[in-house]
Design an enzyme around this catalytic site. Structure first.
Site, mmCIF file in Angstrom:
data_model
loop_
_atom_site.group_PDB
_atom_site.id
_atom_site.type_symbol
_atom_site.label_atom_id
_atom_site.label_comp_id
_atom_site.label_asym_id
_atom_site.label_seq_id
_atom_site.Cartn_x
_atom_site.Cartn_y
_atom_site.Cartn_z
ATOM 1 N N GLU A 265 0.893 -1.161 0.000
ATOM 2 C CA GLU A 265 0.000 0.000 0.000
ATOM 3 C C GLU A 265 0.929 1.207 0.000
ATOM 4 O OE1 GLU A 265 -1.240 3.026 1.279
ATOM 5 O OE2 GLU A 265 -2.083 2.155 3.120
ATOM 6 N N CYS A 302 -2.086 8.017 4.771
ATOM 7 C CA CYS A 302 -2.137 7.661 3.345
ATOM 8 C C CYS A 302 -3.433 8.142 2.712
ATOM 9 C CB CYS A 302 -1.973 6.165 3.156
ATOM 10 S SG CYS A 302 -2.848 5.203 4.376
#
Ligand code: NAP
Length: 527
Positions: A265, A302
């Site tokens: 990720e 994120c």
């Protein structure tokens, strides 16, 4: 007593001392505590061998011992909460309330996966009965379910020192799938990692599981991390971090004689479209909410909204003033690590040197600290400047002032894959929303309506991933129950006698699982 010694945990054994780095306090800009030793090649090999030895036991581990083990880790984290908060706040400069919240999230995730393991439906059991009378050929008895991959490596993230770290979502979902785990600790929270690692080792002991169920290795990613990923024992990788780090591991895994999946990720700029009707209805509210989302965790999320798309005009000018005022209320703070701070300031100066960019807020920050930044550009300039597609990992956002919905659409189409995409709209905007939704949907892993992307709910329906480069494989999520499928594979049994079948596939359904039998979902409970 959970003491910090600075050595790797190789199953139940301890690594050698000395030779690495000390934990760092980013608020005080000072090192503290013992020196952490980087795992030596023989220690890496030892951890791998132990994981390999443990894998067959994990492959057939019943759901009860697995669920109990996950709950034991959660309990251990709660029992050590004060120590964890002390270490993690010091190592990350995140406030204690945030770390407390992460403890809740981490233990919640472990218990969430424990329950999932007990319920068993994640196995995706499918049974198709035989039909010996079928013509022209008899139909065989076919049964399948998901089984664990084997030992996996987890790379802790810097920005979630608990929830995406040693006992975080990747580790919990890998254990739940039935895989031994080797964690490569993040250098940004060494002491916190050892503290949580000790808790897992103790849970392994108490559960009577093999020692190779878990190891925690300290050391540089390029040596220790790459040695793990390229070793034939390892069957999959979980990673949260930079695009360059994730991509390097993807390439290393793909270059193996037998390639393995890397679930990386790698962040995102999380576009947010604010349509004119929404601005008319609630400009000030949106400015306050957006400022909160951009500066949450000092922007080190994120899912941080790093790109705001608006139609140019007086209403948008007012909104930007409101947003600037809200951002200016937030004090500068220390970043997670010196290198993240350095990268943020470097990225920011690349942006601000561009003639296309205007800087709306400037916060005087002391060394090692950064404050919120609002940058603006036009839709035309954004489209002409690919450098603006880069993530600024920190409390910054770029507002792009577009010439109508057509230009907003063009900007969305120019974006890379993203974790999230948000639209703020009022009923007056709904015609535009209907057109924009499918276009945004093609770029993201999660669509947010009239909300903010920061804050990822841990639940069955959550998807935390997105088309590359947001994640390595846009078909996977690192949050929610689907995360378990990353560490498992389908295995099919054909015409296998009942006594050789695992419990999940036996005709009598002794575990009472929800199963797809001859094309119909049912839960035929034992007599
Ligand atoms: P990172 O540099 O990617 O590091 C993450 C982990 O991967 C560390 O354990 C690191 O090891 C390892 N690693 C990095 N490059 C590697 C390589 N080439 N080969 C093998 N292993 C490698 O991420 P970070 O330290 O957390 O932060 C750096 C930047 O990543 C941030 O400024 C931000 O841009 C981005 N980031 C993104 C997210 C996200 O949400 N996806 C989260 C955090 C950070 P060592 O450092 O120990 O060598």
């Amino acid at each position: 007593m959970n003491s910090i010694t600075g050595v790797s945990l190789i199953g139940f054994a301890k690594g050698q001392e000395g030779g690495g780095a000390r934990p760092y306090d980013p608020s005080k800009r000072a090192f503290f505590g013992p020196e952490f030793a980087w795992a030596r090649p023989e220690e890496v090999a030892n951890a791998l061998q132990k994981a390999q030895d443990a894998a067959p036991i994990w492959a057939t581990l019943g759901h009860k011992p697995k669920a109990d083990f996950l709950r034991l880790i959660a309990q251990g984290i709660e029992d050590n909460a004060a120590r964890i908060i002390e270490l993690a706040t010091r190592e990350t400069a995140l406030p204690s309330g945030r770390i407390q919240g992460e403890i809740g999230r981490t233990t919640g995730q472990l218990r969430f996966f424990a329950k999932l393991v007990e319920e068993g439906w994640w196995r995706d059991v499918r049974i198709d009965h035989s039909d010996p009378s079928r013509k022209p050929v008899p139909k065989p008895d076919v049964r399948s379910m998901l089984v664990p991959l084997g030992p996996v490596v987890v790379f802790s993230s810097s920005n979630f020192p608990l929830a995406f770290s040693v006992a975080g979502g990747d580790t919990a979902s890998a254990f739940a799938a039935g895989c031994p785990v080797i964690v490569k600790a993040h250098q940004g929270h060494l002491a916190t990692s050892e503290c949580v690692g000790n808790i897992i080792v103790e849970a392994v002991r108490q559960s009577g599981l093999p020692e190779g169920s878990f190891s925690l290795l300290f050391g540089p990613g390029r040596s220790v991390g790459t040695a793990l990923v390229t070793h034939p024992t390892i069957q999959a990788v979980g990673f949260t971090g930079s695009r360059s780090g994730g991509r390097a591991l993807m390439d290393a895994a793909a270059a193996r004689p037998r390639p393995i999946p890397v679930y990386a990720e790698m962040g995102s700029i999380n576009p947010m479209v604010i349509l004119p009707g929404a601005l008319t209805d609630r400009s000030q509210l949106l400015a306050a909410g957006l400022a909160g989302s951009v500066t949450l965790g000092n922007g080190q999320f994120c899912t941080n909204p790093g790109l705001i798309l608006l139609e140019a005009g007086p209403q948008t000018d007012t909104f930007l003033q409101q947003l600037g005022s809200e951002l200016a209320k937030v004090a500068p703070g220390a970043m997670l690590t010196e290198s993240i701070c350095h990268e943020f300031l470097g990225g920011l100066s690349k942006f601000t040197e561009l003639p296309e960019i205007a800087v709306h807020t400037k916060v005087e920050a002391t060394p090692g600290q950064v404050g919120p930044i609002l940058l603006t550009t036009s839709g035309q300039d954004f489209l002409a400047q690919p450098a603006l597609l880069e993530e600024l990992f920190g409390p910054a956002t770029v507002a792009v002032l577009c010439n109508g919905i057509e230009e907003i659409t063009k900007v969305v189409l120019a974006l890379d894959g993203q974790l999230t995409g948000t639209i703020h709209a009022s009923p007056a905007d709904y015609e535009q929303v209907k057109t924009l939704y499918p276009i945004l949907a093609g770029k993201v892993g999660r669509l947010v309506h009239n909300g903010f992307p920061t804050g990822v709910e841990v639940c069955h329906a959550m998807n935390h991933g997105g088309p590359y480069p947001a994640s390595a494989d846009g078909r996977s999520t690192s949050v929610g129950s689907r995360a378990i499928t990353r560490f498992s594979r389908p295995l099919c049994w054909q015409n296998t006698p009942e006594f050789l079948l695992p419990e999940e596939l036996k005709e009598s359904n002794p575990l009472g699982l929800l199963r797809l039998v001859n094309g119909t979902w049912n839960k035929d409970l034992p007599e």
